[in-house]
Motif scaffolding. Structure first.
Motif, mmCIF file in Angstrom:
data_model
loop_
_atom_site.group_PDB
_atom_site.id
_atom_site.type_symbol
_atom_site.label_atom_id
_atom_site.label_comp_id
_atom_site.label_asym_id
_atom_site.label_seq_id
_atom_site.Cartn_x
_atom_site.Cartn_y
_atom_site.Cartn_z
ATOM 1 N N ASN A 486 -12.551 -9.100 -52.536
ATOM 2 C CA ASN A 486 -13.945 -9.388 -52.220
ATOM 3 C C ASN A 486 -14.814 -8.145 -52.389
ATOM 4 O OD1 ASN A 486 -14.045 -7.875 -49.657
ATOM 5 N ND2 ASN A 486 -12.722 -9.503 -48.849
ATOM 6 N N PHE A 487 -16.089 -8.282 -52.070
ATOM 7 C CA PHE A 487 -17.070 -7.230 -52.351
ATOM 8 C C PHE A 487 -16.848 -5.975 -51.512
ATOM 9 C CE2 PHE A 487 -19.028 -11.393 -53.113
ATOM 10 C CZ PHE A 487 -19.319 -11.272 -54.464
ATOM 11 N N GLN A 488 -16.341 -6.130 -50.296
ATOM 12 C CA GLN A 488 -16.097 -4.949 -49.473
ATOM 13 C C GLN A 488 -14.943 -4.123 -50.025
ATOM 14 O OE1 GLN A 488 -16.252 -5.416 -45.184
ATOM 15 N NE2 GLN A 488 -14.710 -3.815 -44.903
ATOM 16 N N CYS A 561 -14.282 3.563 -39.448
ATOM 17 C CA CYS A 561 -14.363 2.607 -38.344
ATOM 18 C C CYS A 561 -15.239 1.414 -38.728
ATOM 19 C CB CYS A 561 -14.918 3.309 -37.107
ATOM 20 S SG CYS A 561 -14.807 2.335 -35.599
ATOM 21 N N PHE A 562 -16.325 1.689 -39.446
ATOM 22 C CA PHE A 562 -17.226 0.624 -39.911
ATOM 23 C C PHE A 562 -16.491 -0.322 -40.862
ATOM 24 C CE2 PHE A 562 -20.134 -0.865 -43.246
ATOM 25 C CZ PHE A 562 -21.076 -1.554 -42.489
ATOM 26 N N ILE A 563 -15.720 0.251 -41.808
ATOM 27 C CA ILE A 563 -14.962 -0.569 -42.764
ATOM 28 C C ILE A 563 -13.956 -1.447 -42.023
ATOM 29 C CG2 ILE A 563 -13.288 -0.486 -44.661
ATOM 30 C CD1 ILE A 563 -14.600 2.193 -45.496
ATOM 31 N N ALA A 566 -15.545 -4.199 -39.997
ATOM 32 C CA ALA A 566 -16.097 -5.244 -40.868
ATOM 33 C C ALA A 566 -15.003 -6.206 -41.319
ATOM 34 C CB ALA A 566 -16.784 -4.612 -42.078
ATOM 35 N N TYR A 567 -13.810 -5.664 -41.621
ATOM 36 C CA TYR A 567 -12.692 -6.537 -41.986
ATOM 37 C C TYR A 567 -12.319 -7.450 -40.814
ATOM 38 C CZ TYR A 567 -11.697 -4.085 -46.392
ATOM 39 O OH TYR A 567 -11.763 -3.580 -47.662
ATOM 40 N N LEU A 568 -12.265 -6.885 -39.619
ATOM 41 C CA LEU A 568 -11.922 -7.692 -38.446
ATOM 42 C C LEU A 568 -12.960 -8.787 -38.216
ATOM 43 C CD1 LEU A 568 -10.726 -4.972 -35.884
ATOM 44 C CD2 LEU A 568 -9.336 -6.410 -37.387
ATOM 45 N N TYR A 569 -14.229 -8.440 -38.394
ATOM 46 C CA TYR A 569 -15.282 -9.424 -38.163
ATOM 47 C C TYR A 569 -15.176 -10.576 -39.164
ATOM 48 C CZ TYR A 569 -19.836 -11.578 -37.551
ATOM 49 O OH TYR A 569 -20.838 -12.487 -37.322
ATOM 50 N N HIS A 570 -14.865 -10.244 -40.428
ATOM 51 C CA HIS A 570 -14.709 -11.309 -41.428
ATOM 52 C C HIS A 570 -13.612 -12.284 -41.014
ATOM 53 C CE1 HIS A 570 -17.520 -10.356 -44.579
ATOM 54 N NE2 HIS A 570 -17.101 -9.108 -44.672
#
Length: 662
Positions: A486-488, A561-563, A566-570
């Motif tokens: 995906n894009f991330q 931490c942001f990356i 973001a994976y966890l939130y997805h």
């Protein structure tokens, strides 16, 4: 054939009991005298007899057959020291070496049947050297002989094939046909590419068919330096070569001595694959389509970033973030495989001319330059995201930098789009279900580990084992489908490149030692790499950095931490298919580079070790002292019915003495 045999009968053939035999090979050669060369030396006389008999409709070429067991194959490949027992070559018979560009077919022989495997490996090793070294070679041939049993070999970029063995003692007519095929073949039939010529200095002239204003004409480009050559121990594969070139006349004379240089990429692609020009054109069309919908949530969000979406749209400014394609050409296809082959894989030649000569971000000289170019690279990825495309191979070699002069700022250019795909979670289209692609150093965590990042269990329970667990058992849990690119993931690779830059590319031993534990060319990643993204950056990391770069550890930890979050939130939101769910990731990376820019005056001048620079085409690219990232692409297509050179893993052959011969 009958006419040919009648003319040869008095010189090299004799009739025995109604069958034809060679004068010198009435019976199979044996090891009675302890040496091999005298046993096969008469093959030269047989070849000469064939060469002097005219063949209707065919012109005699410049090849001659030589038995030359102690002659080295001269090569531009460092460390290649192959010697062959014989060959068809256009080289001067008095030459003490053999040039790969003049070797049409190599020959290896052994009298001892127990040495057949060794004989095959030596033949394959020489063929690998020829295919790697000679740009013009589309395919090549080989001959191996065990006593009187002859086997013919064919090698191309998609596959290799071997014949059924035959006895040249019992069937001299077939050997005559084989020799005649080489002595009266055209260059193209021998595997030489008619679209490439070689000048007296050893540089190459590529002919690229082009269409301009509806008129078709050929353009010619002369190689002046080798930028990248991916040497391999295998014959099959992409065999990508990247050259610095100038436009020239068919003779090789430069069109304009003061004109700009360009870049030519020469590679073999899957026959069904889209070319880089076709992919870039589709991406541009999708970007233009995105620009027309100004109410798209991504358009509104990115309008607040710099450069804004409207700035990128104006006068097609977005195109400057992609490398300019001047011309391209799809060339020959590899020959079809045997009808009995389970796979029908074919490859095609692809040549593309890029307008700008660029530096890879992995070759830039300072950390500040790398940061500037990476901050622009995320703009290119933002454009691909808006178009609905993922790149899937972001690496230090695919993010390029171009500038008009040494005093001009760098402009990032995104290249190598051949693995780019439209994003989709549907397994029937897009990127779902594709095998791993990319460079392990910079490959996203989820793709490299083949699992999604999910929240960890809040707390561990005390383990307990009871008899019922053993008797009833537990069914193994099936492994879920591999993550969809995906894009991330593209953005995460930018983070890895930055970390690699400030550890492995600095002249600071503690940093390099730390980086080597993280960055390894393995498709099964070490725990050190997986944990580096999942766990907080350690004090060890900050301590290993050189003094000016230590202040980057904290911003990189914030971005890590942001990356990860973001994976966890997805996963918890189950919104991987929602295109707008990746807006925050792009905004976060833009904020990171905006933030580190504020302190760049303190660390930006830190010098970096350069992996390589473009060098003259007559020399080799020097091997760097540090570990370089290597691209590991799709799994290779093996075919059980084809004698593939890759399966043999040939090693360079040394001298006769080294293998116990006199």
């Amino acid at each position: 054939m009958e006419n040919l045999l009648s003319k040869m009968e008095m010189s090299v053939l004799v009739e025995m009991d109604g069958d034809l035999r060679f004068h010198e090979f009435v019976v199979p050669p044996c090891n009675a005298n302890g040496t091999e060369t005298p046993s096969y030396k008469p093959l030269e006389d047989i070849s000469c007899a064939i060469a002097y008999v005219p063949v209707e409709g065919r012109k005699r070429n410049e090849l001659s057959f030589r038995v030359c067991p102690n002659t080295v194959i001269k090569s531009q490949i460092a460390g290649s020291d192959n010697k062959v027992d014989g060959c068809f070559t256009s080289e001067d018979p008095e030459s003490k070496t053999l040039d790969t560009s003049r070797l049409a077919c190599i020959l290896e022989y052994k009298l001892n049947p127990l040495q057949e495997v060794e004989n095959n490996k030596q033949a394959l090793s020489a063929s690998v050297q020829i295919m790697n070294d000679d740009v013009r070679r589309m395919f090549t041939y080989g001959i191996t002989i065990i006593r009187d049993r002859v086997t013919l070999w064919y090698h191309s970029r998609s596959h290799s094939m071997i014949s059924e063995p035959f006895s040249f003692v019992e069937n001299p007519q077939l050997l005559i046909k084989v020799f005649m095929s080489f002595l009266f073949a055209t260059e193209e039939e021998l595997g030489y590419d008619p679209m490439v010529t070689r000048d007296a200095k050893g540089d190459y002239i590529y002919r690229i068919p082009s269409t301009e204003q509806g008129q078709q004409r050929d353009r010619f480009f002369l190689t002046t330096a080798s930028i990248a050559e991916y040497r391999s121990n295998n014959i099959t594969g992409r065999m990508a070569r990247v050259w610095k070139v100038v436009e020239c006349h068919p003779s090789g004379a430069v069109v304009s001595p003061s004109g700009p240089s360009h870049v030519l990429k020469d590679v073999w692609l899957e026959d069904s694959a889209l070319t880089e020009a076709q992919i870039q054109s589709q991406i541009f069309e999708d970007i233009q389509r995105f620009f027309r919908d100004k109410q798209d949530a991504r358009y509104l969000a990115f309008e607040r970033l710099r450069p804004s979406i409207s700035d990128l749209e104006r006068n097609d400014r977005y195109k400057k973030y992609f490398i300019e394609i001047m011309a391209d050409y799809e060339g020959e296809r590899t020959k079809p495989r045997s009808p009995n082959s389970e796979r029908k894989r074919r490859l095609k030649q692809y040549r593309v001319i890029f307008g700008e000569v660029c530096e890879a971000v992995g070759d830039l000289g300072s950390v500040g330059e790398v940061a500037d170019v990476l901050s622009q690279a995320i703009v290119a990825l933002r454009l691909m995201y808006c178009a609905g495309w993922v790149h899937r191979d972001i690496s230090s070699g695919n993010i390029l930098a171009h500038r008009r002069s040494s005093s001009s700022p760098w402009q990032a250019k995104l290249s190598d789009l051949e693995y780019s795909r439209r994003f989709s979670l549907n397994s029937d289209r897009g990127v779902a279900g594709d095998p791993k692609t990319g460079t392990p150093y910079f490959m996203p965590h989820e793709i490299l580990s083949s699992r999604y990042i999910v929240p960890r269990q809040p707390g561990a329970q005390k383990p307990k084992l009871v008899v019922d667990d053993l008797t009833n058992g537990r069914r193994p849990q099936p492994r879920g489908p591999p993550p969809v690119y995906n894009f991330q993931h593209d953005l995460e690779s930018i983070w890895w490149i930055f970390v690699w830059t400030i550890t492995c590319r600095v002249s600071h031993d503690p940093s390099v030692a730390f980086g080597r534990k993280i960055f390894q060319n393995l498709m099964d990643p070490p725990l050190t790499k997986l944990n580096f993204l999942e766990d907080p950056i350690s004090e060890e990391f900050m301590g290993c950095l050189s003094s000016p770069l230590q202040q980057l550890a904290s911003p990189l930890e914030v971005l890590r931490c942001f990356i990860y979050d973001a994976y966890l939130y997805h996963q918890t939101a189950n919104d991987l298919a929602d295109l707008t769910s990746y807006i925050d990731a792009h905004q976060g990376f833009a904020t990171f580079f905006e933030g580190v820019k504020l302190s760049q005056e303190h660390w930006g001048d830190t010098m970096l070790v350069t992996c390589h620079r473009p060098v003259a085409s007559t020399t080799m690219v020097p091997t760097p002292n540090l570990s370089e990232p290597t691209r590991l692409k799709r799994p290779r297509d093996d075919d059980a019915h084809v004698a593939d050179a890759e399966a043999q893993r040939p090693k360079s052959r040394r001298s006769k003495k080294a293998r116990g011969k006199t």
